[in-house]
Design a protein around this motif. Structure first.
Motif, PDB file in Angstrom:
ATOM      1  N   GLY A   1       0.848  -1.355  -0.066  1.00 18.78           N
ATOM      2  CA  GLY A   1      -0.066  -0.038   0.188  1.00 18.78           C
ATOM      3  C   GLY A   1       0.917   1.233  -0.027  1.00 18.78           C
TER       4      GLY A   1
ATOM      5  N   THR B   1       0.326   3.224  -3.575  1.00 18.22           N
ATOM      6  CA  THR B   1      -1.048   3.812  -3.532  1.00 18.22           C
ATOM      7  C   THR B   1      -1.154   4.964  -2.661  1.00 18.22           C
TER       8      THR B   1
ATOM      9  N   THR C   1       8.193   3.821  -5.936  1.00 21.41           N
ATOM     10  CA  THR C   1       8.570   2.493  -6.756  1.00 21.41           C
ATOM     11  C   THR C   1       8.288   2.701  -8.200  1.00 21.41           C
TER      12      THR C   1
ATOM     13  N   ASN D   1      -6.115   2.545   2.434  1.00 22.26           N
ATOM     14  CA  ASN D   1      -5.079   3.560   2.007  1.00 22.26           C
ATOM     15  C   ASN D   1      -5.604   4.925   1.977  1.00 22.26           C
TER      16      ASN D   1
HETATM   17  N1  ATP Z   1      -3.533  -1.567   2.253  1.00 26.65           N
HETATM   18  C1  ATP Z   1      -3.386  -2.453   1.737  1.00 26.65           C
HETATM   19  N2  ATP Z   1      -3.552  -3.885   2.229  1.00 26.65           N
HETATM   20  C2  ATP Z   1      -3.080  -5.031   1.552  1.00 26.65           C
HETATM   21  N3  ATP Z   1      -2.913  -5.084   0.062  1.00 26.65           N
HETATM   22  C3  ATP Z   1      -2.469  -3.996  -0.551  1.00 26.65           C
HETATM   23  C4  ATP Z   1      -3.014  -2.774   0.296  1.00 26.65           C
HETATM   24  N4  ATP Z   1      -2.560  -1.755  -0.799  1.00 26.65           N
HETATM   25  C5  ATP Z   1      -2.398  -2.265  -2.087  1.00 26.65           C
HETATM   26  N5  ATP Z   1      -2.532  -3.763  -1.609  1.00 26.65           N
HETATM   27  C6  ATP Z   1      -2.147  -4.647  -2.559  1.00 26.65           C
HETATM   28  O1  ATP Z   1      -0.593  -4.925  -2.855  1.00 26.65           O
HETATM   29  C7  ATP Z   1      -0.089  -4.556  -4.183  1.00 26.65           C
HETATM   30  C8  ATP Z   1       0.785  -3.462  -4.224  1.00 26.65           C
HETATM   31  O2  ATP Z   1       0.335  -2.066  -3.679  1.00 26.65           O
HETATM   32  P1  ATP Z   1       1.215  -0.845  -3.671  1.00 26.65           P
HETATM   33  O3  ATP Z   1       2.301  -0.889  -4.696  1.00 26.65           O
HETATM   34  O4  ATP Z   1       0.472   0.528  -3.289  1.00 26.65           O
HETATM   35  O5  ATP Z   1       2.077  -1.417  -2.236  1.00 26.65           O
HETATM   36  P2  ATP Z   1       3.606  -1.076  -2.109  1.00 26.65           P
HETATM   37  O6  ATP Z   1       3.822  -1.187  -0.548  1.00 26.65           O
HETATM   38  O7  ATP Z   1       4.335   0.266  -2.595  1.00 26.65           O
HETATM   39  O8  ATP Z   1       4.398  -2.406  -2.865  1.00 26.65           O
HETATM   40  P3  ATP Z   1       5.510  -2.312  -3.837  1.00 26.65           P
HETATM   41  O9  ATP Z   1       6.725  -1.527  -2.949  1.00 26.65           O
HETATM   42  O10 ATP Z   1       5.901  -3.709  -3.952  1.00 26.65           O
HETATM   43  O11 ATP Z   1       5.080  -1.698  -4.850  1.00 26.65           O
HETATM   44  C9  ATP Z   1      -1.414  -3.711  -4.910  1.00 26.65           C
HETATM   45  O12 ATP Z   1      -1.488  -4.037  -6.091  1.00 26.65           O
HETATM   46  C10 ATP Z   1      -2.649  -4.471  -4.137  1.00 26.65           C
HETATM   47  O13 ATP Z   1      -2.607  -5.995  -4.737  1.00 26.65           O
END
Ligand code: ATP
Ligand code: UAG
Length: 530
Positions: A130, A133, A154, A320
């Motif tokens: 998350g 996002t 990212t 999020n």
């Molecule tokens: N709050 C959340 N809780 C659980 N799963 C989530 C959440 N937000 C997003 N996701 C899932 O995790 C995936 C990655 O989301 P996001 O890119 O926002 O997270 P991240 O922490 O930045 O991970 P990365 O660094 O791998 O990109 C999304 O495509 C979705 O499937």
């Protein structure tokens, strides 16, 4: 090598004597020599740079010092062993000798660039899922509020018209501080950035005290680097201390969040997004799921209410958006002003490859879910708003975390009506056996209510996407999971261009030009190499 060197148009000149004033640093050589930037990789060194020679896991950066100096570096920052190597190589430049180079680098890079983070309001987001996002949602809201914003994460780093795709979630300190200085020079007043656990452990964000940090959640990941979940948590928790942040907002939906709220060393505001938690400062209530997102109301325990919307599908995107919203409130933004600025669409950010909706009938969604937990969350939330069949196209990566393959297959078989197993990044493994492990997990699922899912094997991935999109009915949802914004697929050490969104749009275009829809057919194993 990291992505791109973005530096302010006019650079400061800083004497090495001033940098030697940092704790644990001593200077060998001429104190009047000046530097105007810092670089960690000799291949990127330019005139006036301080070359930071770090003892890495594979090689000591000091072995590249002579080349950095030949490219114009005017001084070197390294440790005692590095200093000897620099002298042995005959480099006649001042050497800043640090007890721990990485632990010094963030503060030194910030000093060279004039402490740029202190000139902006700064938001940092950490957590297993998350981060991307939430930072995009923050950035969207801040722009709606009229702020001039910068974003680091990212997918990309950006400010104004400058957009650079990322190679790391959180860049190394020299690059990061250069970016921040360029943002300040461009009058950026507010920064939203992702803070990975690697970046905390490797001192990449040293030199920044965030105004508000946020925590999304924690689940098993990156144990190759952190060893245990306990260590992984401890590193994330470091961000919630006065050396790194002024205040924090913590989602307490999981036990790790609840623990972080108890153990944080800065004032923390808590948010419960999935259950009504009497101990939480804010709870999410009255969630209304819509095809393109959700409406929800944040209720403070003192009775204040903030009603808004997130324009991304998935219950986790309510979490999020709720986190982003409370981080903004904690930074001093007035709730009514925020809601008015967001307007009826609410948090309406398009996040590349994160629950990105490409079309409505059929609904085609690209998401970065690449483990069983994320896949389950994505599928279960799409199920709620899918009148027809739920189709998922996905694969598992090669080389790492083999154990997750059958779990991903099982989740897909439990939640989807059509399971299309294809390739992700096979890396050095042959793709067929990876698919077989995923399919075995899918076939092992029993006890599901109603008819079992259709399980198909289609490769290469572009063909799987094409067939799934062409065969979908208007009421179906097709989830393309696992690769999100990624644009290359590594097969047998070779990077092949592949973007799920491009493939899906091509198939959607083929549908709209009236080409007949085709039903996916089981693929012949053995003829499936990407
Ligand atoms: N709050 C959340 N809780 C659980 N799963 C989530 C959440 N937000 C997003 N996701 C899932 O995790 C995936 C990655 O989301 P996001 O890119 O926002 O997270 P991240 O922490 O930045 O991970 P990365 O660094 O791998 O990109 C999304 O495509 C979705 O499937
Ligand atoms: C585990 C980890 O993070 N390692 C980082 C570390 O590598 P290292 O210690 O092995 O470095 P090394 O190769 O021994 O090199 C030592 C030094 O010599 C320098 N060098 C090396 C070669 C050369 O020709 N010239 C040169 O100057 C290097 O820049 C480095 O400073 O220092 C390197 C230089 O900055 C980083 O590129 C490298 O990140 C690697 C590429 C990486 O993949 N990191 C990932 C795991 C990461 O950080 N991920 C998180 C997000 C995780 C998530 O949430 O998904 C992130 O923030 O991106």
């Amino acid at each position: 090598m990291s992505s791109s060197r973005i530096l302010p148009p006019a650079r400061r000149q800083v004497q090495v004597a001033d940098l030697a004033a940092h704790p644990g640093v001593r200077l060998e050589g001429d104190p009047t020599v000046t530097v105007s930037s810092v670089v960690l990789d000799n291949r990127r060194a330019e005139a006036g740079d301080l070359f930071a020679a770090v003892p890495g896991a594979r090689v000591h950066g000091a072995s590249f010092a002579a080349d950095a100096v030949s490219r114009g570096a005017t001084a070197v920052l390294t440790d005692a062993a590095g200093a000897r190597a620099v002298r042995d190589a005959g480099c006649d430049v001042p050497v800043l000798v640090a007890e721990d180079v990485r632990a010094t680098l963030g503060a030194v890079a910030a000093a060279v660039h004039g402490e740029p983070a202190a000139a902006m309001r700064t938001f940092g987001v950490t957590g297993t899922n998350g981060k991307t996002t939430t930072t995009f949602l923050l950035d969207h809201a801040l722009r709606a509020l009229g702020r001039r914003t910068g974003l680091v994460g990212t997918v990309e780093s950006r400010f104004g018209d400058t957009v650079v795709p990322s190679t790391l979630t959180t860049p190394e300190a020299p690059e990061l501080q250069g970016w921040l200085a360029a943002m300040v020079a461009d009058d950026v007043d507010t920064l939203s950035m992702e803070v990975s656990s690697h970046s905390i452990a490797m001192h990449r964000v040293d030199g920044i005290v965030f105004d508000v940090v946020g925590f999304t959640n924690l689940s098993q990941d990156h144990l190759d680097f952190h060893g245990t979940l306990e260590d992984y948590f401890a590193v994330k928790a470091e961000l919630f201390g006065p050396e790194r942040a002024r205040r924090g907002v913590v989602v307490v939906d999981d036990e790790w969040g609840a623990r972080l709220a108890r153990e944080a060393r800065v004032p923390v505001t808590t948010v419960a997004t999935t259950t009504v938690d009497a101990d939480a400062d804010w709870t999410v209530q009255d969630v209304e799921t819509e095809p393109g997102g959700s409406r929800f109301t944040l209720v403070h325990r003192d009775g204040r209410r903030v009603a808004t919307r997130v324009a991304l599908p998935g219950g986790f995107n309510v979490a999020n958006a709720a986190l982003a919203c409370v981080m903004l409130l904690e930074s001093g933004v007035d709730a009514d002003t925020l809601v008015a600025a967001l307007g009826p669409e609410g948090f309406d950010a398009r996040v590349p490859g994160r629950m990105e909706v490409l079309s409505d009938a059929p609904r085609v969604v690209v998401d970065f879910a690449h483990n069983a937990d994320a896949l389950e969350l994505a599928l279960s939330s799409l199920r709620m708003t899918t009148p027809g069949r739920l189709v998922v196209v996905f694969g598992a990566t090669g080389d790492r975390d083999r154990g997750k393959r059958p779990h991903m297959g099982a989740v897909a078989a439990r939640f989807a009506d059509v399971v299309v197993v294809t390739d992700d990044d096979p890396h050095s493994e042959p793709p067929g056996p990876i698919r077989a492990e995923v399919i075995a997990g899918a076939r092992a699922v029993t006890g599901r209510e109603g008819p079992g899912p259709e399980i198909l094997e289609i490769a290469p991935r572009a063909e799987a996407i094409r067939q799934a999109v062409l065969s979908a009915a208007a009421t179906d949802t097709v989830l393309l999971a696992g690769r999100g914004h990624e644009t290359v697929q590594e097969v047998d050490g070779v990077d092949l261009p592949l973007d799920d969104r491009v493939e899906a749009r091509a198939a959607l275009a083929a549908r709209s030009t009236g080409r007949e829809r085709t039903a996916p057919t089981p693929h012949d194993e053995g003829d499936t190499h990407a």
